[in-house]
Motif scaffolding. Structure first.
Motif, PDB file in Angstrom:
ATOM      1  N   HIS A 102       6.090  11.982  25.399  1.00  0.00           N
ATOM      2  CA  HIS A 102       6.320  13.202  26.188  1.00  0.00           C
ATOM      3  C   HIS A 102       7.787  13.345  26.605  1.00  0.00           C
ATOM      4  O   HIS A 102       8.090  13.815  27.701  1.00  0.00           O
ATOM      5  N   ILE A 103       8.689  12.909  25.708  1.00  0.00           N
ATOM      6  CA  ILE A 103      10.124  13.114  25.963  1.00  0.00           C
ATOM      7  C   ILE A 103      10.539  14.301  25.095  1.00  0.00           C
ATOM      8  O   ILE A 103      10.449  14.246  23.868  1.00  0.00           O
ATOM      9  N   CYS A 104      10.962  15.367  25.759  1.00  0.00           N
ATOM     10  CA  CYS A 104      11.259  16.595  25.038  1.00  0.00           C
ATOM     11  C   CYS A 104      12.742  16.620  24.665  1.00  0.00           C
ATOM     12  O   CYS A 104      13.590  16.916  25.505  1.00  0.00           O
ATOM     13  N   LYS A 105      13.052  16.245  23.437  1.00  0.00           N
ATOM     14  CA  LYS A 105      14.442  16.183  22.990  1.00  0.00           C
ATOM     15  C   LYS A 105      14.505  16.566  21.525  1.00  0.00           C
ATOM     16  O   LYS A 105      13.635  16.175  20.743  1.00  0.00           O
ATOM     17  N   ASN A 106      15.564  17.290  21.152  1.00  0.00           N
ATOM     18  CA  ASN A 106      15.769  17.540  19.725  1.00  0.00           C
ATOM     19  C   ASN A 106      16.427  16.328  19.087  1.00  0.00           C
ATOM     20  O   ASN A 106      17.214  15.622  19.732  1.00  0.00           O
ATOM     21  N   VAL A 107      16.103  16.122  17.830  1.00  0.00           N
ATOM     22  CA  VAL A 107      16.738  15.044  17.054  1.00  0.00           C
ATOM     23  C   VAL A 107      17.342  15.717  15.822  1.00  0.00           C
ATOM     24  O   VAL A 107      16.641  16.409  15.088  1.00  0.00           O
ATOM     25  N   THR A 108      18.634  15.534  15.624  1.00  0.00           N
ATOM     26  CA  THR A 108      19.298  16.221  14.515  1.00  0.00           C
ATOM     27  C   THR A 108      20.066  15.247  13.652  1.00  0.00           C
ATOM     28  O   THR A 108      20.841  14.432  14.158  1.00  0.00           O
TER      29      THR A 108
END
Ligand SMILES: Nc1ncnc2c1ncn2[C@@H]1O[C@H](COP(=O)(O)OP(=O)(O)O)[C@@H](O)[C@H]1O
Ligand SMILES: NC(=O)OP(=O)(O)O
Length: 311
Positions: A102-108
């Motif tokens: 439940h960690i809301c982060k984008n990964v690019t």
């Protein structure tokens, strides 16, 4: 509170040495990266590509030999392909693992070009092992195809290619912007796609940059707090593999220079890691370089294990 900025350089055991191993290894690696994000670190991930870029280059060359309609795929494009598929797998696994927590982060994952000096002596002396380990007979066959072969730290024979030092990261501004936006960034994969500047234009160079040196440059440019080089040993040793082997928890900058002078670290394996760690640690106060085992990354950052060089 200031979030500590960490550049994590992933070695071969974080990625596996073939596709099947890679899919399993990347899942384990995603857990480790997610642990660091959960701990509150700002994370940039870099990764190696030695086995993978060799595999891609061989596949592309075989394709060209078997089907005349295909033309040669140059080495910088093979590096780009390795960045693309390794980056994709890391990106999707890390994203999934963060989601589970439940960690809301984008990964690019960013296709990254890195400038090298066209006059770098490394172009005349190929030294970077790529691809799989070869038997002596296979090595002789490759030599007949004009490939340069070297014995790799007692582990077998491998094709070697030029490995110039990284000079400038072309997409540095984008990496910084993504990091500032709170994303987990995967960049400089396989040391970055080597490029040279020619009359204001950049073009690909036939080489594979060492990911540890590219990671040290990235860590310096981003003014990171830590460069963490994750590999297959928990600590760096002196007298490695000998009866009087000694594992090191710390090295001063002076000690690291002295051990390098004594030839304590194998070229092509531990030497570039210690040199890269040293470069970063020596670049400013409060900069720490850690070399440790993949699954000890968090313990290492918490000061419990690994070999650290303090700036
Ligand atoms: N002095 C040393 N201390 C520790 N490990 C060493 C040393 N010299 C050589 N090595 C070897 O270097 C290896 C790490 O290099 P390598 O396998 O090329 O890294 P990567 O994880 O980037 O693929 C270690 O697993 C170890 O076998
Ligand atoms: N480019 C690079 O340094 O790859 P490896 O770490 O896999 O050798």
């Amino acid at each position: 509170m200031k979030k500590e900025k960490v550049i994590i350089a992933l070695g071969g055991n974080a990625l596996g040495y073939n596709y099947e191993e890679q899919t399993k290894a990347v899942e384990r690696t995603a857990h480790i990266i997610a642990d660091l994000v959960e701990e509150g670190f700002q994370v940039v991930v870099t990764h190696g590509n030695g086995p993978q870029v060799g595999m891609i280059h061989t596949a592309m060359s075989d394709l060209e030999s078997n089907y005349p309609m295909y033309s040669t795929v140059p080495m910088p494009s093979c590096v780009g392909m390795s960045q693309g598929y390794i980056g994709y797998e890391l990106q999707s696994s890390i994203r999934a693992e963060l989601g589970r927590r439940h960690i809301c982060k984008n990964v690019t994952s960013l296709v990254t070009q890195v400038k090298v000096d066209p006059e770098d002596e490394a172009f005349k002396n190929p030294s970077k092992p790529i691809g799989r380990f070869l038997t002596k007979d296979e090595a002789m066959l490759e030599e007949r195809k004009n490939q340069k072969i070297m014995e790799d730290a007692g582990r077998g024979y491998r094709v070697v290619v030029a490995s110039p030092k990284p000079v400038e990261i072309v997409e540095l501004g984008t990496i910084r912007a993504l990091l500032d936006a709170g994303e987990v960034v995967i960049a400089c994969g396989g040391g970055g796609i080597p490029v040279i500047e020619n009359d204001g234009r950049i073009e690909g160079a036939s080489a594979v940059i060492d990911k540890d040196f590219a990671s040290a440059l990235l860590a310096k440019e981003l003014e990171a707090d830590y460069l963490v080089i994750l590999t297959a040993v928990e600590k760096v040793a002196i007298n490695f593999g000998k009866k009087n082997q000694k594992w090191l928890s710390e090295m001063t900058i002076e000690e690291a220079h002295e051990y390098i002078r004594q030839g304590q670290f194998a070229p092509g394996s531990m030497l570039p890691k210690v040199e890269a760690a040293l470069q970063f640690a020596a670049s400013g106060q409060g900069r720490h370089a850690l070399i440790t085992l993949l699954n000890k990354a968090k313990d290492g950052l918490l000061g419990k294990t690994g070999t650290v060089i303090h700036g």
